[in-house]
Write a protein that holds these residues in place. Structure first.
Motif, PDB file in Angstrom:
ATOM      1  N   ILE A  17      29.071 -26.813  14.310  1.00 16.02           N
ATOM      2  CA  ILE A  17      28.933 -25.496  13.696  1.00 16.02           C
ATOM      3  C   ILE A  17      28.388 -25.690  12.288  1.00 16.02           C
ATOM      4  O   ILE A  17      28.933 -26.503  11.530  1.00 16.02           O
ATOM      5  CB  ILE A  17      30.321 -24.792  13.589  1.00 16.02           C
ATOM      6  N   THR A  18      27.317 -24.997  11.959  1.00 18.66           N
ATOM      7  CA  THR A  18      26.770 -25.081  10.608  1.00 18.66           C
ATOM      8  C   THR A  18      27.847 -24.648   9.620  1.00 18.66           C
ATOM      9  O   THR A  18      28.504 -23.617   9.814  1.00 18.66           O
ATOM     10  CB  THR A  18      25.546 -24.159  10.464  1.00 18.66           C
ATOM     11  N   ALA A  19      28.018 -25.445   8.572  1.00 19.20           N
ATOM     12  CA  ALA A  19      29.151 -25.215   7.667  1.00 19.20           C
ATOM     13  C   ALA A  19      29.080 -23.851   6.989  1.00 19.20           C
ATOM     14  O   ALA A  19      30.085 -23.332   6.520  1.00 19.20           O
ATOM     15  CB  ALA A  19      29.220 -26.333   6.622  1.00 19.20           C
ATOM     16  N   GLY A  20      27.896 -23.242   6.933  1.00 11.69           N
ATOM     17  CA  GLY A  20      27.746 -21.911   6.352  1.00 11.69           C
ATOM     18  C   GLY A  20      28.474 -20.829   7.145  1.00 11.69           C
ATOM     19  O   GLY A  20      28.868 -19.803   6.590  1.00 11.69           O
TER      20      GLY A  20
ATOM     21  N   LEU B  39      30.488 -28.558  10.673  1.00  9.07           N
ATOM     22  CA  LEU B  39      31.842 -28.752  11.158  1.00  9.07           C
ATOM     23  C   LEU B  39      31.717 -29.275  12.575  1.00  9.07           C
ATOM     24  O   LEU B  39      30.951 -28.729  13.379  1.00  9.07           O
ATOM     25  CB  LEU B  39      32.594 -27.420  11.221  1.00  9.07           C
ATOM     26  N   LYS B  40      32.451 -30.336  12.888  1.00 14.32           N
ATOM     27  CA  LYS B  40      32.439 -30.820  14.256  1.00 14.32           C
ATOM     28  C   LYS B  40      33.765 -30.465  14.903  1.00 14.32           C
ATOM     29  O   LYS B  40      34.817 -30.872  14.438  1.00 14.32           O
ATOM     30  CB  LYS B  40      32.206 -32.325  14.289  1.00 14.32           C
TER      31      LYS B  40
ATOM     32  N   ARG C 152      24.423 -30.883  24.471  1.00 17.37           N
ATOM     33  CA  ARG C 152      24.568 -31.483  23.146  1.00 17.37           C
ATOM     34  C   ARG C 152      25.419 -30.573  22.253  1.00 17.37           C
ATOM     35  O   ARG C 152      25.390 -29.346  22.407  1.00 17.37           O
ATOM     36  CB  ARG C 152      23.182 -31.690  22.511  1.00 17.37           C
ATOM     37  N   PRO C 153      26.139 -31.155  21.285  1.00 21.68           N
ATOM     38  CA  PRO C 153      27.083 -30.377  20.464  1.00 21.68           C
ATOM     39  C   PRO C 153      26.437 -29.206  19.714  1.00 21.68           C
ATOM     40  O   PRO C 153      27.063 -28.170  19.536  1.00 21.68           O
ATOM     41  CB  PRO C 153      27.637 -31.396  19.461  1.00 21.68           C
ATOM     42  N   GLU C 154      25.177 -29.369  19.270  1.00 27.83           N
ATOM     43  CA  GLU C 154      24.543 -28.300  18.490  1.00 27.83           C
ATOM     44  C   GLU C 154      24.201 -27.101  19.358  1.00 27.83           C
ATOM     45  O   GLU C 154      23.821 -26.049  18.859  1.00 27.83           O
ATOM     46  CB  GLU C 154      23.295 -28.819  17.754  1.00 27.83           C
TER      47      GLU C 154
ATOM     48  N   ASP D 203      40.331 -30.922  17.622  1.00 30.19           N
ATOM     49  CA  ASP D 203      40.274 -31.259  16.197  1.00 30.19           C
ATOM     50  C   ASP D 203      39.066 -30.598  15.553  1.00 30.19           C
ATOM     51  O   ASP D 203      38.114 -30.222  16.237  1.00 30.19           O
ATOM     52  CB  ASP D 203      40.237 -32.780  15.984  1.00 30.19           C
ATOM     53  N   ILE D 204      39.139 -30.447  14.256  1.00 31.93           N
ATOM     54  CA  ILE D 204      38.044 -29.866  13.481  1.00 31.93           C
ATOM     55  C   ILE D 204      37.762 -30.806  12.322  1.00 31.93           C
ATOM     56  O   ILE D 204      38.640 -31.063  11.508  1.00 31.93           O
ATOM     57  CB  ILE D 204      38.422 -28.466  12.949  1.00 31.93           C
ATOM     58  N   ALA D 205      36.549 -31.354  12.295  1.00 32.43           N
ATOM     59  CA  ALA D 205      36.215 -32.324  11.248  1.00 32.43           C
ATOM     60  C   ALA D 205      35.106 -31.767  10.372  1.00 32.43           C
ATOM     61  O   ALA D 205      34.084 -31.295  10.880  1.00 32.43           O
ATOM     62  CB  ALA D 205      35.786 -33.647  11.873  1.00 32.43           C
TER      63      ALA D 205
END
Ligand SMILES: Nc1ncnc2c1ncn2[C@@H]1O[C@H](COP(=O)(O)OP(=O)(O)O)[C@@H](O)[C@H]1O
Ligand SMILES: [Mg+2]
Length: 345
Positions: free
Chosen positions: A307-310, A291-292, A257-259, A283-285
């Motif tokens: 990725i946690t935006a922090g 952030l995905k 999973r992505p997380e 890509d980075i969204a």
């Protein structure tokens, strides 16, 4: 609080006239008293057919349906004492809101005073107390659907069956009504059987989800169980995103999973228990709290990392990185049903 009822489906099979394969194929399912059970699956997978079998609108070719242990397989729909809500509101256009809601009570010969009390109570429940004297055409789509919900529960049926009730509404209204349906379920304590093809809706609302594919239930469990331990690639793809890689054996894949995927520079080494593969950032969204990061692996596999935006991201689109995950967060799943897992909707 209403009395809670169980529903049991045993070896249900349904062939529509002239069809070569069954729309529902030997399905068994136990729904617990008071449970919020969701049927989730792509279009044509048999969700509506099974709900209609419970409601009695569709008869079985084989198998049985029970409520509280009582066999209702051959009982007419109106004798089953179940509430039903469909995507189309199907209100009586010439009746006011309160007349619409009162209708099932009038049919059951409930006294006038009792009708008045129950209609008021249930209109408050769906927050339409001030709209009692309006006609359906004077209401928004979301309000009309709340009237349909009120009408379906006013006579205290043994369970509420909902077939994509939010399907015709726009995203914002959908989210609002989702919360309202969750609240209704809590306040009424009734058994709800809810059909959707929307994974987010299923994850938000359900105690348990039954995932449908090709007329069968391919997995059943809590939202967490299905997300963390999907038993097939089909379920993994239908609920959430994953990076899918070739597995150790033929017919299996590895999913992460992505997380659970973090990113490191190519020069880094992995720690004990970690696995890694080089990937290119496609890509980075920015998605608010996260952030995905889209990833493309050698050999054609694609995936993503959340990725946690922090945490500041030190990479850019196009860069080669090392995708890293813990061995315990990867799962082997069967590749079954890959051909059938295309269309959702
Ligand atoms: N009244 C019907 N007559 C013939 N075939 C039907 C009928 N209703 C549904 N089907 C077929 O049965 C299968 C399951 O349909 P349905 O239960 O409506 O799936 P879902 O609700 O998951 O989209 C599909 O192949 C569909 O075409
Ligand atoms: Mg359907």
């Amino acid at each position: 609080m209403m009395k809670k009822h169980s529903i049991k489906i045993s070896n249900a099979t349904r062939y529509y006239p002239g069809a070569a394969k069954p729309a529902i194929d030997d399905v068994s399912l136990d729904i617990a008293p008071g449970e919020f059970m969701t049927f989730l699956g792509p279009s044509g997978s048999g969700k509506t057919t099974l709900l209609s079998i419970i409601a009695g609108f569709v008869t079985l070719s084989a198998g049985s349906v029970e409520i509280d242990g009582q066999d209702i397989t051959n009982l007419k729909p109106h004798k089953r004492d179940l509430g039903v809500v469909f995507q189309q509101y199907a209100l009586f256009p010439h009746m006011t809101v309160s007349q619409n809601v009162a209708y099932p009570l009038r049919q059951r010969g409930v006294s006038k005073a009792e009708i008045e009390k129950k209609v008021r109570h249930v209109l408050d429940l769906v927050q339409l107390g001030d709209f009692a004297h309006r006609l359906p055409r004077q209401l928004s789509g979301g309000q009309q659907q709340r009237v349909a919900l009120a009408r379906a529960v006013v006579y205290e049926p043994r369970a509420l069956l909902l077939d994509e009730p939010l399907g015709a509404l726009d995203k914002r209204l959908r989210d609002r009504l989702q919360l309202e349906i969750a609240r209704m379920h809590r306040e009424l304590g009734m058994t709800f059987v809810f059909v959707t093809h929307d994974q987010e809706e299923a994850l938000t609302l359900s105690d348990r989800i039954a995932v449908f594919n090709n007329g069968r239930i391919v997995q059943i469990g809590t939202p967490t169980e299905l997300y963390q331990r999907p038993n097939s690639l089909f379920v993994a793809r239908f609920l959430g995103e994953s990076t899918v890689m070739e597995g150790p054996n033929q017919g299996t894949s590895i999913i992460v999973r992505p997380e659970h995927i973090s990113l490191k520079g190519l020069a880094n080494n992995c720690s004990e228990g970690e696995l890694s593969k080089p990937a290119r950032i496609t890509d980075i969204a920015f998605a608010g709290a996260h952030l995905k990061v889209g990833l493309a692996f050698a050999g054609g596999a694609i995936g993503s990392s959340l990725i946690t935006a922090g945490n500041p991201l030190s990479f850019q689109r196009g860069e080669e990185v090392l995708a890293v995950w813990n061995r315990e967060n990867q799962h082997a799943v069967a590749n079954e049903n890959v051909a059938a897992d295309s269309a959702a909707g």
